[in-house]
Design an enzyme around this catalytic site. Structure first.
Site, mmCIF file in Angstrom:
data_model
loop_
_atom_site.group_PDB
_atom_site.id
_atom_site.type_symbol
_atom_site.label_atom_id
_atom_site.label_comp_id
_atom_site.label_asym_id
_atom_site.label_seq_id
_atom_site.Cartn_x
_atom_site.Cartn_y
_atom_site.Cartn_z
ATOM 1 N N HIS A 1 46.931 42.298 40.949
ATOM 2 C CA HIS A 1 46.265 41.747 42.127
ATOM 3 C C HIS A 1 47.093 42.054 43.374
ATOM 4 O O HIS A 1 48.318 42.067 43.324
ATOM 5 C CB HIS A 1 46.118 40.229 41.961
ATOM 6 C CG HIS A 1 45.241 39.599 43.002
ATOM 7 N ND1 HIS A 1 45.738 38.799 44.008
ATOM 8 C CD2 HIS A 1 43.906 39.663 43.191
ATOM 9 C CE1 HIS A 1 44.736 38.388 44.773
ATOM 10 N NE2 HIS A 1 43.619 38.891 44.299
ATOM 11 N N SER B 1 38.328 40.508 26.716
ATOM 12 C CA SER B 1 37.881 40.277 28.082
ATOM 13 C C SER B 1 36.400 39.945 28.152
ATOM 14 O O SER B 1 35.627 40.267 27.247
ATOM 15 C CB SER B 1 38.174 41.549 28.879
ATOM 16 O OG SER B 1 37.524 41.543 30.113
#
Lengths: 474, 474
Positions: free
Chosen positions: B192, B394
């Site tokens: 991120h 995921s």
């Protein structure tokens, strides 16, 4: 070294339903930190602060739901009970609160409908995100309002709605550092602790400047410190209302001091206007906070004078600084010049709602009322023979620390050493002040009925003229 | 250099009542940033990002109330009208949202009563403040729950409820830097952006590590980079779910790589679990995130998997680090080891409410549902001949970027280059996915009816096996 720890499992099982938020022990709370219980260990005379888990904390535990909870409804009942009691305690505490500069008087009933949405203003307020559930259109409205208040043109400012005053300071000082990477941060010793936190986080050299009795920055000392560091640019935190004394640094004198000491343009000024940044523009005779002066940024809290259910704030800076900053952030692959990235989308709507309803005129009236009430409080304290000080441009009344910790707790007074303060906000009316004054005078008569026990001398903190101790009373 | 600026005064005066939040131009929003309208100037082939005021932003202006507003009620009517329309747009946008990992399915009606209070958790959750209107007792309950989830004893953890995932990363990396002041920050290039922002803010040396096709950190490259910097300690950001591909870095291999390269204890690991930090513990076969391994901190977002009206997050670290940190902060005269100081007191109550209602079992069920639905989406995309990838652990489905920007906008898809993603959250059910799939397949037939126009090849992004372009389809 490690502080005491709460074993919640030892609690009475009934307590999790019954207990109200524990009333705290004021010995634990008042600054400066002086007791071990408070997380401070005195070692070789050196104070050491031990963070975290130093205090027995009441806690509402989270328990795994029973398999049949949905049928019995026990869980729901437990939670409803906790919330109802919590709400009751909030009503009680809100009623007696005097020590913090939060305007607790607001009604956002009309906005309750928005609580069902996950409103997130990702990144830059002026650049759209593809997350559609945002409130940028309210945020930009609020920012425009503040830019107008502080006299910066729409096409020359940049800003965003922050999570609190601290984020504003973190941002302002970061912009300053990016403009002058080798700049030294100057801040008066009565500045908010977030300013020193920023210096540490950002690995900046930081010079503390002395203060006058009023709490204002001492510009003579500032000049001396500048002389010692003439080779490096100056980044200055200017307080528009200090935390404890509500002192307003004299912006004009700060700028003059910089210029007289050879800092003609090698400086960046961040104004920490957490509380008074919004009040000052409405005070006659106040040195104006305006971008027509060579300042770089101003921050203000939204939950203080405006009033808001959660902390928030506004940060305004010059667009040129943000563009300068952006030239250095290519590797971020981000157009995000905020600190936090994801931001609370409800806060801008709360602010928009209040600003729209009250307008500049509404705030002006409220500021005048606060200053009037603050004078009322200070005058009545002095008339009752109690040491007290009120800075000319402030609604923060500093006075002799009440002797009884229960009393301090009850009125949620913030204390530092021998002084306490009350910040007169719009929700603090004469009736509340009278209740407080009556109670204080009555209690004080019993605290000091024994002639051998005298109220403390506070001349060092607020000056001889304001001190009513046995030595200084006239 | 300076982007275009909106002159709100030029707007149609009716517009302030009528206008809904403007639908954004997707050219402005998708990463990587490629157009000037998007605030990026290509100069000598060097990309330059220009922040702020690059996009025409719709804004709800704040006007000074007229003197007779209270009598006419015009202002109230205007505001009510803006809010009603805004609410309607939120309903619409919430319905079609698929691109961001926010659980939009929550009902906090029972907590509406608390919006009347200014709830502020000042500073350390474990140290009482004398501001009485706080929610520490809820906050500590939530923190205990997470510490238990990540297997850290009550008397060994410290943490707080943050404003968002970014604050968690800022805190975790700061703690790492305080533990190893000359440490180098390692992070995979798919981390991120807040991780790289932290490096810049904190003036840390930062080394970017390559990634596999899955988006996971490439530990071979990590080993090479460690070898180049053997003399300095390592601070590593481990992704528990990357932003774009939802990839989970293999914590065990990261630790093994450190040890094999001579970093036996000269390292600090921060786990950025923004989304999957809360999901992973419930996924079978997933490498466990636990403090029984030598990690220093874990952060997770509260508004993502849990769902919350505003961004928030949870940060858990080892108490020993915070106490080590505290030994250095004496000059702060503060017991505040948080980043923000003033903190939203409502967020802990939202989290407490949901955690209590759902419990570990409830989350487990939801995680399973999300993974199941994500597989459903991926399988149906592939069956329709659309390139798509889903990492094993995921719920983020990566697929060929839809050709039509209107379609992207409608479903609020996050895009990067030739790929888009959908994060399957608890509020994303089969019905919503079917609607999306049907619309996509239908639209696609028209986008690609001309044989000369082919869907993009995305083998570089998601691998040949997952690519269904004309070259790679079997």
């Amino acid at each position: 070294m490690v502080g005491s720890v709460v074993d919640v499992s030892l609690m009475d099982p009934c307590e999790k339903v019954e207990a109200l938020p524990r009333e705290f022990d004021p010995k634990e709370i008042s600054c400066p930190i002086t007791s071990e219980a408070n997380g401070v260990v005195e070692e070789n005379g050196k104070r050491e602060i031990v963070l975290g888990r130093n205090v027995h904390t009441m806690c509402f535990t989270i328990d795994e739901p029973d398999a049949d909870d949905e049928i019995t409804g026990e869980k729901e009942a437990y939670m409803a009970s906790v919330l109802a009691r919590y709400r009751k305690s909030l009503v009680e505490r809100t009623k007696h609160h005097l020590g913090y500069p939060y305007n607790l008087d607001f009604d956002y009933g009309a906005l309750g409908q928005l609580q069902h949405f996950s409103i997130n203003n990702l990144g830059d307020p002026f650049i759209e995100s593809n997350y559609g559930v945002h409130s940028r259109q309210f945020e930009v409205g609020v920012l425009d309002w503040f830019a107008r208040l502080w006299e910066l043109e729409k096409d020359e400012y940049w800003g965003y709605i922050t999570n609190c005053g601290t984020e504003g300071n973190l941002h302002g000082i970061l912009v300053g550092r990016e403009v002058f990477p080798d700049g030294i941060l100057y801040a008066s010793k009565e500045s908010h602790y977030s300013v020193f936190k920023a210096a540490r986080m950002y690995r900046m050299e930081c010079v503390k400047v002395g203060t006058l009795i009023s709490g204002e920055i001492d510009c003579a000392d500032f000049a001396d410190k500048l002389q010692l560091n003439k080779d490096k640019p100056a980044i200055i935190n200017v307080n528009i209302g200090t935390t404890v004394k509500g002192a307003v640094d004299d912006l004009d004198t700060v700028i003059k001091t910089l210029q007289e000491n050879g800092f003609t343009d090698r400086f960046y000024i961040h104004c920490d206007g957490a509380l008074f940044g919004l009040m000052m523009p409405f005070v006659k005779r106040a040195p104006k906070v305006t971008f027509k002066k060579p300042i770089g940024s101003v921050s203000v809290s939204g939950h203080k004078f405006v009033g808001c259910p959660m902390p928030c704030g506004v940060q305004i800076t010059r667009l040129q600084h943000i563009n300068a900053l952006s030239r250095n952030v290519e590797y971020l692959a981000s157009r995000d010049a905020t600190i936090m990235g994801s931001r609370n989308g409800h806060a801008p709507i709360f602010l928009w709602y209040t600003l729209n309803r009250k307008g500049y005129r509404g705030f002006q009236k409220e500021v005048q009322k606060c200053l009037r009430n603050a004078h009322y409080l200070k005058d009545h304290l002095r008339a009752a023979g109690i040491s007290a000080m009120l800075n000319e441009l402030s609604s923060t009344v500093v006075f002799e620390r009440p002797k009884d910790e229960e009393f301090i707790r009850r009125w949620q007074l913030a204390c530092e050493g021998n002084i306490a303060h009350i910040v007169v906000m719009p929700n603090v009316n004469i009736e509340k002040l009278d209740n407080f004054l009556n109670e204080l005078v009555q209690k004080r008569a019993s605290w000091y009925q024994d002639e051998h026990i005298q109220p403390p001398c506070v001349a060092a903190e607020i000056g001889e003229d304001n001190c009513d101790c046995v030595l200084h009373k006239n």
